[in-house]
Design an enzyme around this catalytic site. Structure first.
Site, PDB file in Angstrom:
ATOM      1  CE  LYS A  39      -3.763  -0.285  -0.130  1.00 49.30           C
ATOM      2  NZ  LYS A  39      -4.840  -0.645  -1.081  1.00 49.30           N
TER       3      LYS A  39
HETATM    4  C1  LIG Z   1      -2.520  -6.643   3.894  1.00 45.44           C
HETATM    5  C2  LIG Z   1      -3.356  -6.256   2.726  1.00 45.44           C
HETATM    6  N1  LIG Z   1      -3.585  -7.171   1.780  1.00 45.44           N
HETATM    7  C3  LIG Z   1      -4.355  -6.887   0.717  1.00 45.44           C
HETATM    8  C4  LIG Z   1      -4.940  -5.640   0.576  1.00 45.44           C
HETATM    9  C5  LIG Z   1      -5.803  -5.396  -0.609  1.00 45.44           C
HETATM   10  O1  LIG Z   1      -5.173  -4.574  -1.537  1.00 45.44           O
HETATM   11  P1  LIG Z   1      -6.054  -3.613  -2.435  1.00 45.44           P
HETATM   12  O2  LIG Z   1      -6.624  -2.566  -1.504  1.00 45.44           O
HETATM   13  O3  LIG Z   1      -5.104  -3.023  -3.408  1.00 45.44           O
HETATM   14  O4  LIG Z   1      -7.124  -4.426  -3.047  1.00 45.44           O
HETATM   15  C6  LIG Z   1      -4.718  -4.668   1.543  1.00 45.44           C
HETATM   16  C7  LIG Z   1      -5.336  -3.367   1.452  1.00 45.44           C
HETATM   17  O5  LIG Z   1      -5.278  -2.534   2.321  1.00 45.44           O
HETATM   18  C8  LIG Z   1      -3.897  -4.973   2.641  1.00 45.44           C
HETATM   19  O6  LIG Z   1      -3.627  -4.053   3.594  1.00 45.44           O
END
Ligand SMILES: Cc1ncc(COP(=O)(O)O)c(C=O)c1O
Length: 322
Positions: A39
């Site tokens: 992120k």
């Molecule tokens: C640990 C983690 N995995 C996956 C995601 C999902 O990513 P995205 O928001 O780009 O779909 C997030 C989103 O905050 C996250 O913090």
């Protein structure tokens, strides 16, 4: 600020998974970003865009609704660049993430849920209304801000393509805002439309039925808690064409998968990364993969952020606390 610190994370082959599923499996280790999460890329692009468009000035407050990781990225940039930050989280945000936010000087607001703008107690509504009421603030709005997925389209996607020499056949990522899968999936499919892009979310989330039917489901099933992924509304940036299939996983097998992975590799996984491993297990059980396949799993963060929420619940004699 030297922005080359973001991205260019390693892609490593995982011998344990490659041998288990009899194909090539590599992990894109996003915890090599400055704040140990994918992120960081989204936070960097959204803040960069706001600066370029002169939407923010020194000492303004950057506002975000986050399961923690985007908030940490925003708070980090605020601290580095001379802004303040206010991050809206739910009670599910891990203690480790809250501690990081505190250390970065963020104001933290706890909310009931993250169910989107229609719910006045959600992180999204409260972040949005805070920004409406405070003139010196800016809501980066990762659910609707195209810079979120653009970060992955312009950086993570090309990195994966180059690191696999264009040999990637499958890509797995967790779905939260969908920025990661929307950006990387779009890029990879432009390179080779045959690459299968798989999204992972918890059971009870709505993106799988939405992708399958084009309609937001009306029944309100309870969503399994897997930090970072799972949605009860469709994010504005979700590109349904960038993903082929969305697999839903349950919390309990996800936790067990994290332990098995730890036993075999000595590595702790983030909660959403463990969900990807649980989804991979389902996928490989129901589909044929072989030695010509090169599967890339995106691990958005690392397990040290979930010592209490993911690993503490493991009470077997092999627990990491033994
Ligand atoms: C640990 C983690 N995995 C996956 C995601 C999902 O990513 P995205 O928001 O780009 O779909 C997030 C989103 O905050 C996250 O913090």
């Amino acid at each position: 600020m030297n922005t080359s610190i973001f991205g260019n994370t390693p892609l490593h082959r995982c011998d344990y998974l490659s041998s288990k599923y009899q194909c090539q499996i590599s992990i894109k280790k996003e915890y090599f970003n400055p704040n140990q999460t994918a992120k960081d890329r989204a936070a960097w692009y959204m803040v960069k865009d706001a600066i370029a468009k002169k939407l923010i000035k020194p000492d303004d407050i950057l506002v975000e609704a986050s399961s923690g990781n985007t908030g940490i990225g925003i708070a980090y940039l605020a601290k580095q660049l001379g802004y303040r930050s206010c991050i809206f989280v739910t009670q599910n945000c891990s203690k480790e993430k809250l501690r990081s936010l505190e250390n970065l000087g963020a104001k933290i607001v706890h909310c009931d849920n993250s169910n989107g703008l229609l719910d006045k107690n959600s992180t999204q509504y409260r972040a949005w209304s805070f920004a409406q009421m405070n003139r010196n603030s800016y809501y980066t709005d990762q659910y609707n801000n195209p810079e979120n997925s653009r970060a992955h389209y312009e950086t993570t996607g090309p990195e994966i393509w180059q690191q696999t020499s264009g040999k990637i056949t499958h890509f797995f990522a967790g779905l939260g805002t969908t920025g990661t899968v929307s950006g990387i999936g779009k890029y990879l499919k432009e390179k080779d439309n045959g690459i299968k892009v798989l999204g992972i979310e918890p059971k009870g989330s709505i993106l799988a039925p939405y992708k399958a039917t084009g309609k937001v489901p009306t029944s309100d099933t309870v969503m399994e808690k897997i930090e970072g992924i799972g949605r009860k509304f469709v994010p504005g940036i979700f590109d349904t064409m960038a993903v082929d299939q969305i697999l839903q996983v349950e919390r309990s097998p996800t936790v067990q998968t994290a332990l098995a992975y730890y036993q075999h590799t000595g590595m702790l996984t983030g909660f959403s990364s463990a969900a990807i491993l649980a989804g991979l297990e389902d996928y490989c059980r129901n589909n044929t993969v072989d030695m010509r396949d090169h599967i890339v799993l995106l691990f958005a963060d690392y397990g040290d952020r979930y010592l209490h929420s993911l690993y503490h619940s493991l009470t077997t004699k092999n627990s990491v606390y033994d």
